[in-house]
Design a protein around this motif. Structure first.
Motif, PDB file in Angstrom:
ATOM      1  N   LEU A  21       0.821  -1.210   0.000  1.00 22.45           N
ATOM      2  CA  LEU A  21       0.000   0.000   0.000  1.00 22.45           C
ATOM      3  C   LEU A  21       0.859   1.267   0.000  1.00 22.45           C
ATOM      4  O   LEU A  21       0.474   2.283  -0.584  1.00 22.45           O
ATOM      5  CB  LEU A  21      -0.932  -0.003   1.220  1.00 22.45           C
ATOM      6  CG  LEU A  21      -2.012  -1.097   1.224  1.00 22.45           C
ATOM      7  CD1 LEU A  21      -2.740  -1.127   2.561  1.00 22.45           C
ATOM      8  CD2 LEU A  21      -3.007  -0.874   0.079  1.00 22.45           C
ATOM      9  N   VAL A 207      -7.506   1.753   4.250  1.00 22.98           N
ATOM     10  CA  VAL A 207      -7.694   1.958   2.806  1.00 22.98           C
ATOM     11  C   VAL A 207      -9.113   1.600   2.397  1.00 22.98           C
ATOM     12  O   VAL A 207      -9.761   2.326   1.620  1.00 22.98           O
ATOM     13  CB  VAL A 207      -6.659   1.134   2.009  1.00 22.98           C
ATOM     14  CG1 VAL A 207      -7.032   1.088   0.529  1.00 22.98           C
ATOM     15  CG2 VAL A 207      -5.265   1.733   2.176  1.00 22.98           C
ATOM     16  N   ILE A 211     -12.082   3.977   0.574  1.00 20.95           N
ATOM     17  CA  ILE A 211     -12.825   3.638  -0.646  1.00 20.95           C
ATOM     18  C   ILE A 211     -14.324   3.682  -0.385  1.00 20.95           C
ATOM     19  O   ILE A 211     -15.099   4.252  -1.175  1.00 20.95           O
ATOM     20  CB  ILE A 211     -12.400   2.243  -1.156  1.00 20.95           C
ATOM     21  CG1 ILE A 211     -10.941   2.259  -1.595  1.00 20.95           C
ATOM     22  CG2 ILE A 211     -13.306   1.794  -2.311  1.00 20.95           C
ATOM     23  CD1 ILE A 211     -10.396   0.895  -1.960  1.00 20.95           C
ATOM     24  N   LEU A 231      -7.010  10.302  -6.672  1.00 18.14           N
ATOM     25  CA  LEU A 231      -7.032   8.853  -6.528  1.00 18.14           C
ATOM     26  C   LEU A 231      -5.771   8.237  -7.132  1.00 18.14           C
ATOM     27  O   LEU A 231      -5.091   8.853  -7.947  1.00 18.14           O
ATOM     28  CB  LEU A 231      -8.267   8.252  -7.218  1.00 18.14           C
ATOM     29  CG  LEU A 231      -9.648   8.802  -6.824  1.00 18.14           C
ATOM     30  CD1 LEU A 231     -10.725   8.161  -7.689  1.00 18.14           C
ATOM     31  CD2 LEU A 231      -9.928   8.548  -5.347  1.00 18.14           C
ATOM     32  N   LEU A 355      -8.057  -0.811  -7.419  1.00 27.75           N
ATOM     33  CA  LEU A 355      -6.952  -0.037  -6.832  1.00 27.75           C
ATOM     34  C   LEU A 355      -7.060   1.439  -7.200  1.00 27.75           C
ATOM     35  O   LEU A 355      -6.652   2.311  -6.423  1.00 27.75           O
ATOM     36  CB  LEU A 355      -5.606  -0.596  -7.303  1.00 27.75           C
ATOM     37  CG  LEU A 355      -5.274  -2.023  -6.864  1.00 27.75           C
ATOM     38  CD1 LEU A 355      -3.942  -2.466  -7.457  1.00 27.75           C
ATOM     39  CD2 LEU A 355      -5.247  -2.160  -5.356  1.00 27.75           C
ATOM     40  N   GLN A 357      -9.525   3.184  -7.129  1.00 29.29           N
ATOM     41  CA  GLN A 357     -10.525   3.851  -6.287  1.00 29.29           C
ATOM     42  C   GLN A 357      -9.936   4.298  -4.944  1.00 29.29           C
ATOM     43  O   GLN A 357     -10.622   4.935  -4.151  1.00 29.29           O
ATOM     44  CB  GLN A 357     -11.701   2.903  -6.016  1.00 29.29           C
ATOM     45  CG  GLN A 357     -12.490   2.496  -7.248  1.00 29.29           C
ATOM     46  CD  GLN A 357     -13.598   1.519  -6.903  1.00 29.29           C
ATOM     47  OE1 GLN A 357     -14.341   1.720  -5.937  1.00 29.29           O
ATOM     48  NE2 GLN A 357     -13.723   0.458  -7.688  1.00 29.29           N
ATOM     49  N   ILE A 358      -8.668   3.995  -4.708  1.00 26.89           N
ATOM     50  CA  ILE A 358      -8.054   4.341  -3.418  1.00 26.89           C
ATOM     51  C   ILE A 358      -7.746   5.837  -3.367  1.00 26.89           C
ATOM     52  O   ILE A 358      -6.989   6.349  -4.190  1.00 26.89           O
ATOM     53  CB  ILE A 358      -6.745   3.552  -3.203  1.00 26.89           C
ATOM     54  CG1 ILE A 358      -7.000   2.051  -3.225  1.00 26.89           C
ATOM     55  CG2 ILE A 358      -6.088   3.967  -1.882  1.00 26.89           C
ATOM     56  CD1 ILE A 358      -5.735   1.214  -3.128  1.00 26.89           C
ATOM     57  N   CYS A 362      -6.201   8.667   2.159  1.00 29.19           N
ATOM     58  CA  CYS A 362      -6.101   7.585   3.142  1.00 29.19           C
ATOM     59  C   CYS A 362      -4.711   6.943   3.093  1.00 29.19           C
ATOM     60  O   CYS A 362      -4.214   6.456   4.112  1.00 29.19           O
ATOM     61  CB  CYS A 362      -7.212   6.545   2.954  1.00 29.19           C
ATOM     62  SG  CYS A 362      -7.157   5.627   1.435  1.00 29.19           S
ATOM     63  N   LEU A 363      -4.058   6.973   1.934  1.00 29.95           N
ATOM     64  CA  LEU A 363      -2.663   6.519   1.878  1.00 29.95           C
ATOM     65  C   LEU A 363      -1.762   7.492   2.632  1.00 29.95           C
ATOM     66  O   LEU A 363      -0.750   7.088   3.213  1.00 29.95           O
ATOM     67  CB  LEU A 363      -2.204   6.388   0.422  1.00 29.95           C
ATOM     68  CG  LEU A 363      -2.880   5.270  -0.391  1.00 29.95           C
ATOM     69  CD1 LEU A 363      -2.376   5.291  -1.827  1.00 29.95           C
ATOM     70  CD2 LEU A 363      -2.638   3.915   0.240  1.00 29.95           C
TER      71      LEU A 363
END
Length: 513
Positions: A21, A207, A211, A231, A355, A357-358, A362-363
């Protein structure tokens, strides 16, 4: 092997998911910043995880594309003319690293002072926190792996935060706050060690929450919906037959040109330095205190860069952010690094739509936690308690990296560290003590010409009629300039009615007689 898998596999699998991630946006961002195809960053991440991980003797280090090389890669592609020619130079750089490894050049990595390495880790932690604030606020104008103080959009780490507060995206803030709350909850010992709750890392739940919350915005608060630059953005395949189109192959057309070899040598040397720094730092963070054979690590990196160049990837080095995330997530063996590379390969090819949509916000929360663990306030206190000789090189390294970049900052830290090493040795090499008119001039270990001025000053201040013991029995090396100073003092002592007893300095005694 059975015992290894049985005792460590669950820890390594959890850690590999967190590293995946962290690595995913970094691989993409570094490629874009380098002026290379986005897929080249992912290829480098896969090669760094699977290939370098397999050959490396490090238990905790993770390799992949390095943010510190972005400017070099960008300039190299421009100077050579095409990305394919750059790949040819990268293959050559990998072969040069192999030679360096077999020549045992990795031993240079053992000469980085502890205070500088600690300063590097702390600085990277602070940079992670500073650099993620804009992404946490939904201001995603720069790639998530940009660690340099001066950014490509002419902003810097601090002005970028100012603009982020001016032009934030409201939807990003709840996402990052919820993600942080989840991460903090999963850091609690009773949760981390729980058989069920501890089975899946908090980063994955963070994560997934991002989403889900962003999907909820689409239905209840469309103005808050994060999309496009907010994103993750992975190139998608509609069929496996398109897989070869993602690969780029090297061009060796300029192999006889000096510019080709300048790029190759630059990549090999700078990449090796960054690797040695990261390996040294990783070993210091390893809770089991295992030591990586540095020359063998250069061989592993050389193999990785050769393969990465052959299939269209960016330069690979050991990288401290992913290594830190790996260790902090509980990795025990190099299987975690290999698994993270496999996850990059499998998930990027199989579920790119999911992926993508991340949310980057949040990362950013995941990287906040990594940064905090590297730069806790207690680290500053601990280094300060060691004394100024340790704290100042540490502190200047932190500040220099924050205000420049990793390699320049390390260089400044090394200079400051070297100054204090010389100062400490300088002070211990010659001591002059006095008791009731009696003087002891003591020479310890190595006495260089740097001690000449203060030694002359001390000797000239010894008054007439004194009794002096000149002890050099523990001196291993005495510079010729120091010998001249001592010789002159011994020769002139009788004129000042100074009585001298010489210990371990028979050469000068014979010369006077």
């Amino acid at each position: 092997m059975k015992s290894l898998l049985g005792s460590n596999l669950r820890y390594d699998l959890k850690a590999s998911l967190v590293v995946f991630l962290v690595a995913l946006p970094l691989c993409l961002g570094i490629a874009i910043a380098s002026g290379a195809p986005p897929m080249s960053g992912l290829i480098a991440g896969i090669v760094g995880g699977v290939i370098v991980g397999a050959f490396s003797k490090s238990h905790v280090s993770v390799s992949g594309p390095a943010a510190g090389l972005t400017v070099i890669v960008l300039d190299s592609i421009s100077s050579l003319g095409t990305f394919e020619l750059f790949l040819g130079a990268l293959v050559a750089a990998g072969l040069i690293q192999l030679i360096l490894g077999f020549a045992k050049a990795g031993v240079l990595g053992y000469y980085f002072p502890h205070s500088v390495i600690k300063g590097m880790l702390t600085a990277i932690g602070l940079i992670l926190i500073l650099k993620q604030i804009p992404h946490a606020l939904g201001y995603d104008k720069d790639f998530i792996g940009d660690f340099a103080f001066q950014q490509m959009d002419k902003h810097n780490s601090f002005t970028e935060i100012y603009y982020a507060f001016q032009y934030y995206s409201p939807g990003a803030i709840p996402i990052v706050l919820i993600a942080l709350a989840i991460l903090i909850f999963f850091e609690r010992p009773q949760v981390k060690n729980h058989k069920l709750l501890g089975a899946i890392p908090g980063a994955l739940w963070a994560v997934l929450s991002g989403i889900l919350l962003n999907s909820l915005y689409a239905k209840v608060q469309p103005d808050w919906l994060l999309k496009d630059e907010h994103l993750v953005s992975i190139p998608s395949l509609t069929s496996l037959s398109q897989l070869p189109s993602l690969l780029t192959f090297p061009d060796f057309g300029l192999i006889a040109d000096s510019a080709f070899w300048i790029v190759a040598v630059t990549l090999a040397v700078i990449g090796s330095i960054e690797t040695l720094l990261s390996i040294e730092a990783g070993d210091k963070m390893d809770p089991y205190k295992r030591i990586t054979p540095s020359s063998k690590e250069l061989v592993a990196q050389g193999i990785g860069n050769t393969i990465s160049g052959l299939i269209g990837g960016l330069p690979v080095t050991a990288v401290i952010v992913r290594t830190s995330a790996n260790i902090a997530s509980g990795a025990r063996t190099k299987l975690s690094a290999i698994f993270h590379g496999i996850l990059l390969m499998v998930l990027v090819l199989s579920i790119p739509g999911f992926l993508n949509q991340i949310p980057l916000s949040c990362l950013a929360a995941v990287l906040f936690m990594v940064g905090y663990k590297l730069a806790k306030p207690s680290i500053f206190i601990h280094e300060f308690e060691k004394g100024w000789n340790q704290f100042l090189p540490f502190f200047f390294t932190v500040i220099a990296i924050l205000l420049t970049d990793l390699l320049v900052g390390i260089g400044i830290g090394m200079v400051v560290g070297l100054f204090f090493v010389m100062k400490t040795n300088f002070q211990r090499s010659v001591t002059v003590t006095e008791l009731n008119g009696n003087y002891l001039v003591k020479l310890q270990k190595d006495v260089s010409f740097l001690n000449k001025a203060p030694l002359m000053k001390e000797l000239t201040q010894i008054p007439e009629g004194s009794y002096v013991i000149l002890n050099a029995s523990k001196a291993v090396f005495i510079d010729h300039d120091i010998q001249e100073v001592l010789n002159d003092f011994i020769a002139s002592a009788h004129s000042k009615n100074i009585t001298i007893t010489i210990e371990g300095y028979t050469y000068h005694l014979r010369e006077v007689q």
